[in-house]
Design an enzyme around this catalytic site. Structure first.
Site, PDB file in Angstrom:
ATOM      1  N   THR A  44       0.820  -1.219   0.000  1.00  0.00           N
ATOM      2  CA  THR A  44       0.000   0.000   0.000  1.00  0.00           C
ATOM      3  C   THR A  44       0.845   1.256   0.000  1.00  0.00           C
ATOM      4  O   THR A  44       0.432   2.282  -0.539  1.00  0.00           O
ATOM      5  CB  THR A  44      -0.922  -0.013   1.248  1.00  0.00           C
ATOM      6  N   TYR A  58      -8.258   0.252  -2.916  1.00  0.00           N
ATOM      7  CA  TYR A  58      -7.292   0.836  -3.862  1.00  0.00           C
ATOM      8  C   TYR A  58      -6.438  -0.291  -4.444  1.00  0.00           C
ATOM      9  O   TYR A  58      -6.609  -1.468  -4.098  1.00  0.00           O
ATOM     10  CB  TYR A  58      -6.407   1.847  -3.113  1.00  0.00           C
ATOM     11  N   THR A 124       1.602  -4.209   4.247  1.00  0.00           N
ATOM     12  CA  THR A 124       1.496  -4.423   5.691  1.00  0.00           C
ATOM     13  C   THR A 124       0.954  -5.808   6.062  1.00  0.00           C
ATOM     14  O   THR A 124       1.130  -6.250   7.194  1.00  0.00           O
ATOM     15  CB  THR A 124       0.591  -3.347   6.345  1.00  0.00           C
ATOM     16  N   ASP A 125       0.310  -6.484   5.097  1.00  0.00           N
ATOM     17  CA  ASP A 125      -0.374  -7.739   5.465  1.00  0.00           C
ATOM     18  C   ASP A 125       0.585  -8.838   5.926  1.00  0.00           C
ATOM     19  O   ASP A 125       0.247  -9.616   6.821  1.00  0.00           O
ATOM     20  CB  ASP A 125      -1.231  -8.241   4.293  1.00  0.00           C
ATOM     21  N   LYS A 197       0.254  -7.165  13.064  1.00  0.00           N
ATOM     22  CA  LYS A 197      -0.795  -6.270  12.561  1.00  0.00           C
ATOM     23  C   LYS A 197      -2.091  -6.630  13.279  1.00  0.00           C
ATOM     24  O   LYS A 197      -2.528  -7.773  13.222  1.00  0.00           O
ATOM     25  CB  LYS A 197      -0.931  -6.429  11.051  1.00  0.00           C
ATOM     26  N   GLU A 318      -1.449 -28.444  27.815  1.00  0.00           N
ATOM     27  CA  GLU A 318      -2.676 -29.011  27.238  1.00  0.00           C
ATOM     28  C   GLU A 318      -2.424 -30.327  26.494  1.00  0.00           C
ATOM     29  O   GLU A 318      -3.369 -30.975  26.047  1.00  0.00           O
ATOM     30  CB  GLU A 318      -3.326 -27.997  26.291  1.00  0.00           C
TER      31      GLU A 318
HETATM   32  C1  SIN Z   1      -1.059  -2.991   2.792  1.00  0.00           C
HETATM   33  O1  SIN Z   1       0.036  -2.794   2.347  1.00  0.00           O
HETATM   34  O2  SIN Z   1      -1.485  -2.305   3.758  1.00  0.00           O
HETATM   35  C2  SIN Z   1      -2.027  -4.008   2.274  1.00  0.00           C
HETATM   36  C3  SIN Z   1      -1.609  -4.659   1.019  1.00  0.00           C
HETATM   37  C4  SIN Z   1      -0.337  -5.421   1.147  1.00  0.00           C
HETATM   38  O3  SIN Z   1      -0.059  -5.995   2.194  1.00  0.00           O
HETATM   39  O4  SIN Z   1       0.393  -5.467   0.147  1.00  0.00           O
END
Ligand code: SIN
Length: 361
Positions: A44, A58, A124-125, A197, A318
């Site tokens: 992103t 997007y 971010t994923d 995240k 467990e």
């Molecule tokens: C992001 O970057 O926030 C989402 C898409 C990705 O992980 O490439």
């Protein structure tokens, strides 16, 4: 020294003034900037939307590294920046092969005396996974900082530019040396091992719940308050230099009514390790346990993790791990346990040794 001749005195005075002026100039000379390479992988931070108010829906990974750098002219004040486009992907498409390529490039660059630090722009994923992989295989104490953005570059108040500026400043800073791979988002510094995240879309999505962030970035300076004490980078036993592939390790999720299908399917597909992200403290459902025992009997290493997200996975809690010859993930999330198990399997299949690694890294 006293000079009887007035001309000699004048020369001496001019000499003194010249020396003082040079010393003042030297004091005010700009400090030498560090050399930081930005390795761009997409996400992103390099995304674009249909309008300035498009903050979801997007397209990720459309803007190239040179445009990212050009959008933040302030970078030139904190480092000599150089950019390389390594990949241009949304991070859900990150694979083990991408990681090997990226880590090898990082190691080559950091071995050069003209590179002082690396920033990796990333979706971010899966950013936390790439960060942890690099934390285990980078062979340098020089700073490596991962950065992303929650809003695309075209959005009002895009967070990419400030995150990029902060991460370059951090990668250029002596304070970041030897701290392991870092994540810089939202004015916060997090450790690759523990950051995750926690929100689909807000700016404060990167957190280290319970164990805590390492520090803040404020006024173009890093402020550290903690350190990662689990071993990383130069202290690990992993060497990816000659590796072309990583052993197949898959994750099986725990939930009510779960059955053996996923474990059996992963084993049929050639898994060498299974991470069981169980409910609670990694409990094994009665319908899954036999499948995991069978997987172990076929040579796969089974690691018990938890889907809860916090806390230590109790060995012999467990489940009787000693009897089953299973490993526990300590505090690692299932997605990070997968990374450590893949690397562990490049060294050994001994569950005793692998358990030691889970308590070390
Ligand atoms: C992001 O970057 O926030 C989402 C898409 C990705 O992980 O490439």
């Amino acid at each position: 020294m006293l000079h009887k001749n007035p001309a000699q005195s004048m020369i001496a005075l001019f000499g003194l003034l010249f020396c003082m002026a040079s010393a003042t100039q030297a004091q005010h000379a700009a400090p030498k900037l560090a050399n930081v390479t930005i390795l761009a992988t997409g996400g992103t931070i390099a995304g674009s939307g249909a309008s300035s108010t498009t903050t979801v829906g997007y397209t990720a990974a459309t803007v190239g590294v040179q445009r990212l750098i050009a959008a933040v002219p302030e970078l030139a004040k904190v480092a000599n920046v150089n950019g390389e486009q390594v990949f241009q992907i949304a991070s859900e498409n990150m694979t083990n092969e991408h990681w090997l390529t990226l880590a090898k490039r990082v190691n080559v660059l950091l071995a050069q005396s003209n590179v002082d630090g690396i920033v990796i722009t990333h979706g971010t994923d899966t950013l936390e996974e790439t960060a942890y992989f690099l934390n285990l295989v980078v062979k340098s104490r020089k700073p490596v900082v991962l950065v992303g953005a929650m809003r695309p570059s075209t959005a009002i108040s895009a967070d990419g530019p400030i995150n990029l500026y902060n991460s370059v400043m951090l990668a250029a800073s002596p304070e970041a040396v030897g701290k392991g791979v870092l994540v810089a988002m939202n004015d916060q510094i997090q450790s690759a091992r523990d950051v995750t995240k926690v929100n689909t879309s807000t700016l404060d999505s990167f957190r280290t719940p319970e164990l805590g962030l390492l520090g803040y970035i404020q006024g173009s300076k890093p402020f550290f308050y903690r350190q990662q004490i689990r071993k990383h980078t130069t202290e690990t036993e992993f060497d990816i230099g000659a590796l072309q592939v990583l052993p197949q390790v898959d994750i099986v999720y725990g939930y009510a009514n779960v059955g053996p299908v996923a474990v059996d399917a992963f084993m049929a597909a050639g898994a060498k390790g299974i991470i069981h992200a169980g409910v609670g403290d990694g409990s094994l459902a009665a319908r899954v346990k036999p499948a995991l025992v069978a997987a172990h009997a076929k040579g796969a290493v089974v690691v018990r993790a938890s889907r809860v997200g916090q806390g230590i996975l109790a060995r012999n809690g467990e489940a009787n791990d000693d009897e089953l010859d299973f490993v526990v993930a300590d505090t690692l999330s299932a997605q990070k346990a997968r990374i450590l198990l893949m690397l562990a399997l490049t060294k050994t299949t001994s569950t005793k040794e692998i358990q030691r690694m889970f308590y070390t890294y």
